[in-house]
Write an enzyme that holds these catalytic residues in place. Structure first.
Site, mmCIF file in Angstrom:
data_model
loop_
_atom_site.group_PDB
_atom_site.id
_atom_site.type_symbol
_atom_site.label_atom_id
_atom_site.label_comp_id
_atom_site.label_asym_id
_atom_site.label_seq_id
_atom_site.Cartn_x
_atom_site.Cartn_y
_atom_site.Cartn_z
ATOM 1 N N GLU A 26 -16.371 2.063 1.092
ATOM 2 C CA GLU A 26 -15.905 2.810 2.265
ATOM 3 C C GLU A 26 -16.912 3.867 2.710
ATOM 4 O O GLU A 26 -17.020 4.167 3.902
ATOM 5 C CB GLU A 26 -14.542 3.451 1.966
ATOM 6 C CG GLU A 26 -14.578 4.449 0.812
ATOM 7 C CD GLU A 26 -13.195 4.956 0.398
ATOM 8 O OE1 GLU A 26 -12.195 4.337 0.795
ATOM 9 O OE2 GLU A 26 -13.123 5.963 -0.318
ATOM 10 N N GLU A 49 -8.368 7.009 -5.748
ATOM 11 C CA GLU A 49 -8.344 8.428 -6.142
ATOM 12 C C GLU A 49 -7.480 8.562 -7.402
ATOM 13 O O GLU A 49 -6.537 9.349 -7.455
ATOM 14 C CB GLU A 49 -7.799 9.326 -5.010
ATOM 15 C CG GLU A 49 -8.582 9.247 -3.732
ATOM 16 C CD GLU A 49 -8.268 7.986 -2.925
ATOM 17 O OE1 GLU A 49 -7.092 7.618 -2.866
ATOM 18 O OE2 GLU A 49 -9.202 7.367 -2.399
ATOM 19 N N HIS A 60 0.841 -1.197 0.000
ATOM 20 C CA HIS A 60 0.000 0.000 0.000
ATOM 21 C C HIS A 60 0.874 1.243 0.000
ATOM 22 O O HIS A 60 1.780 1.377 0.815
ATOM 23 C CB HIS A 60 -0.920 0.017 1.230
ATOM 24 C CG HIS A 60 -1.883 1.164 1.211
ATOM 25 N ND1 HIS A 60 -2.018 2.054 2.256
ATOM 26 C CD2 HIS A 60 -2.750 1.582 0.244
ATOM 27 C CE1 HIS A 60 -2.941 2.957 1.950
ATOM 28 N NE2 HIS A 60 -3.394 2.701 0.741
HETATM 29 C C1 NOJ Z 1 -8.957 6.157 0.469
HETATM 30 C C2 NOJ Z 1 -9.061 4.800 -0.155
HETATM 31 O O1 NOJ Z 1 -10.177 4.711 -0.998
HETATM 32 C C3 NOJ Z 1 -9.127 3.792 0.959
HETATM 33 O O2 NOJ Z 1 -9.314 2.500 0.415
HETATM 34 C C4 NOJ Z 1 -7.874 3.865 1.790
HETATM 35 O O3 NOJ Z 1 -8.024 3.005 2.880
HETATM 36 C C5 NOJ Z 1 -7.636 5.281 2.305
HETATM 37 N N1 NOJ Z 1 -7.739 6.223 1.256
HETATM 38 C C6 NOJ Z 1 -6.259 5.415 2.952
HETATM 39 O O4 NOJ Z 1 -5.264 5.254 1.980
HETATM 40 CA CA CA Z 2 -11.425 6.726 -2.043
#
Ligand code: NOJ
Ligand code: CA
Length: 675
Positions: A482, A458, A377
């Protein structure tokens, strides 16, 4: 009578001499055609017909430049040529294995009659189910450096109707709920934008092969007419290029039904073939992760007592993945930089230094031994330049550790990504501007050198580049699950039935389904039934699919979890059986590795009964249907977890009656038996 005649004559005399059609091309089956016109002042335009009826009225073409007079009038037709193309190509992974690419192409050169005598090429590829056209700037002495101030391309929808769209240039990038409005009430929309005209025709507007250019939005000019609104650059020009170069394809997918749009391969077909050669290292997979617990605020990305990415927690996830047949474990918050306001402090991130309570090397080895891989990540907070400085080291580290997939992230408000300008200064940029599109391409190429696949959140929009770079394995680029963890509102029941016919037309999405714990930080909670969560694995195509919930929710519910364990992520065929935008959809997909089929159906807030003919199954063969359906009391508000699981034997002559609860769905695994 005489009065009327005089009025008519005056009207005819006052009207400007009309445009003349100078070129025409029809699709292989004659369904769609495109015409190019020039008006007496040498202004080019195009129009589109379907079965002889105009669906896009004459629409402008051309450019405003920053460093030269505009390229828009005083043109003459210089030359034109046509060709036909028909091939079937194979996807290394995908929603279907074989894709037919069948079109007729028209290439036209317009040259200015006086003055600089510059040329501009326009290329149309006309398929039976859609059209792509693009400009090509030829090499020429009077137009070497092209600084585009605005693209003037228009799309004049000939009939009134309804549009599904999300706004462009708002702070939250691509993460908006879909508006459903009359076409005439659209503001400035992102693409894909989908319309249904009052006579039932479906058209989706988007683009393909967005490379080294700025993303296109659509600004309403009123009365169904839209103009390209390119994303701004980091200075006055929206695009800076050296001729020769092509623009991205401007695309229209056209079908009688919503399902027809979702079956189209137009966007992929308009991209170049695989440039990476052997991509057997790009692996579709299902994964679990240290993720949802942070979104529920039960753990933190930051270090401290509640740190999620600890060695013990990741080990637990690796064990769970190994025991349940998942290939990957995503770990967020493993690296230094999350403490404090990470949204605004992208410069703090290290992409090689783990937090002390996370044993990167040991865990990677542990995972490898158990046949699982860590998914890396890289949250950048939009600081693309800072990420590029470390990217090579970060990918080398991952390659050495056997990490083959990385989720990147660009959390920053729109217009607040940071790139490095030619003079070394840090400049603020839009997520879909030319500079960020260049950035994403550098990431993809660097990742490919290290045999790593990328799943960007993003991101910039998907325009089918996965065909050329198959390590672009998925992305976000819409409101994902989310929002149902913390959003107000959480995703409404119609959201996924909107996505299938809008955002998903662009390509795969890492939506992260599979939630059973419906009470979240969002006041509405997760607004679906459990059966619908299962159906999302079939409905929302992605070669990377997360089982996003907390492990304990799976451990406590092994029976519905079985579908998530079984469902594949790579398909040899996909069929949309029915659907209406924002209302419902049923999709069937065939596993690439077996003879089994999977079916998913979802509805919006309305309960409904859908019929699904199983005519796609092999005739004469029996299948065991493992059915996960909404129980008799299921309802996304009151009783989301009411799920009935049952089996029956079916054949290709059966038609299933699917009863979907409000906010519900149904998931079916069809296991091929002997004859
Ligand atoms: C936004 C992302 O969509 C999400 O999946 C991630 O956990 C957070 N940013 C932190 O990177
Ligand atoms: Ca996002």
């Amino acid at each position: 009578m005489i009065g009327r005649l005089i009025a008519l004559l005056t009207l005819l005399l006052a009207a400007p001499a009309s445009a003349e059609t100078v070129a025409r091309i029809a699709s292989p089956g004659g369904v769609l055609s495109a015409e190019l016109q020039l008006d007496p002042e040498g202004r080019p335009s195009y129009s589109v017909q379907r079965l002889g009826r105009e669906i896009i009225a004459p629409s402008r073409l051309g450019f405003l430049l920053l460093n030269a007079p505009k390229l828009e009038r005083n043109f003459a037709l210089d030359s034109q040529s046509t060709r036909s193309f028909d091939e079937t190509w194979e996807q290394p992974w995908g929603e279907r294995r074989f894709v037919r690419n069948h079109y007729n192409e028209l290439r036209v050169r317009f040259t200015e009659r006086t003055g600089l005598a510059r040329s501009l090429d326009v290329v149309f590829r006309v398929f039976d189910d859609g059209i792509g056209f693009r400009y090509e700037f030829p090499e020429q002495p009077n137009l070497a450096n092209v600084e585009i101030q605005d693209e003037l391309t228009e799309f004049a929808v000939a009939d009134p109707g309804t549009a599904w769209w999300i706004p462009a240039f708002e702070w939250n990038r691509e993460e908006y709920l879909y508006n459903r409005t009359p076409i005439s009430a659209v503001g400035t929309a992102q693409t894909p934008m989908t319309v249904r005209t009052d006579n039932g025709l479906h058209i989706a507007f988007h683009e393909a092969a967005l490379i080294d250019y700025s993303g296109m939005n659509l600004a309403s000019m009123g009365h169904g007419r839209f103009r390209a609104a390119l994303t701004p650059g980091t200075d006055g020009a929206k695009v800076r290029r050296q001729a020769p170069f092509p623009t991205p394809w401007r695309t229209l997918q056209v079908a009688d039904s919503a399902g027809g749009l979702a079956m189209s391969n137009l966007i992929l077909n308009l991209n170049e073939p695989n440039r990476l050669g052997d991509v057997s290292w790009v692996r579709p997979m299902k994964y679990v992760g240290v993720w949802w617990e942070m979104h529920l605020d039960r753990a933190t990305w930051a270090s401290g007592d509640r740190h999620g990415a600890t060695t013990a927690n990741v080990r637990r996830h690796v064990d769970f993945a190994a025991a349940n047949g998942f290939d990957g474990v995503l770990v967020e918050g493993w690296n230094v930089g999350w403490d404090g306001d990470w949204f605004g402090n992208g410069q703090e991130f290290s992409f090689t230094r783990p937090y002390p309570d996370f044993d990167l090397e040991g865990l990677a080895a542990y995972a490898r031994r158990r046949g699982v891989q860590l998914i890396g990540h890289h949250e950048t907070s939009g600081f693309a330049a800072h990420y590029e400085d470390q990217m090579e080291d970060a990918f080398s580290l991952y390659q050495r550790l056997g990490v083959h997939a990385v989720k990147t992230g660009y959390v920053a408000d729109a217009g607040q990504a940071k790139v490095r300008g030619a003079d070394g200064r840090i400049l603020y940029a839009w997520h879909e501007g030319q500079a960020m599109n260049q950035h994403h391409m550098r990431v993809i190429e660097a990742a490919a050198r290290h045999r790593i696949s990328v799943n960007a959140h993003e991101p910039t929009k998907d325009t089918g580049l996965r065909r050329t770079y198959p390590n672009i394995i998925a992305r976000e680029g819409a409101r994902g699950m989310e929002y149902s963890a913390w959003g107000n509102p959480s995703n409404p029941p119609e959201h996924e039935a909107n996505l299938v016919f809008t955002r998903m037309l662009a390509g795969p999405m890492d939506y992260t389904p599979g939630i059973f714990g419906m009470r979240t930080r969002s006041p509405q909670g997760v607004q679906t039934t459990w059966a619908k969560q299962l159906a999302l694995y079939v409905i929302i195509y992605s070669p990377l699919q997360m089982a996003a919930d907390l492990l304990e929710n799976y451990e406590a519910n092994p029976r519905p979890f079985q579908f998530i364990r079984d469902v594949p992520v790579d398909w040899s065929e996909s069929l949309v059986l029915n659907g209406e935008i924002g209302d419902y959809v049923t999709i069937a997909r065939k596993d690439r590795a077996s003879e089994n089929w999977y079916l998913g159906a979802v509805t919006d807030e309305e309960g409904r009964v859908l019929n699904a003919s199983l005519g796609f199954l092999t005739p004469g063969r029996r299948y065991r249907a493992q059915i996960y359906r909404d129980g008799p009391n299921a309802d996304y508000r009151a009783n989301p977890g009411d799920i009935a699981i049952e089996e029956r034997i079916v054949t290709s002559t059966d038609t299933l009656t699917l009863r979907l609860a409000p906010g519900g769905g149904q998931a079916i695994r069809l296991v091929a038996l002997g004859r």
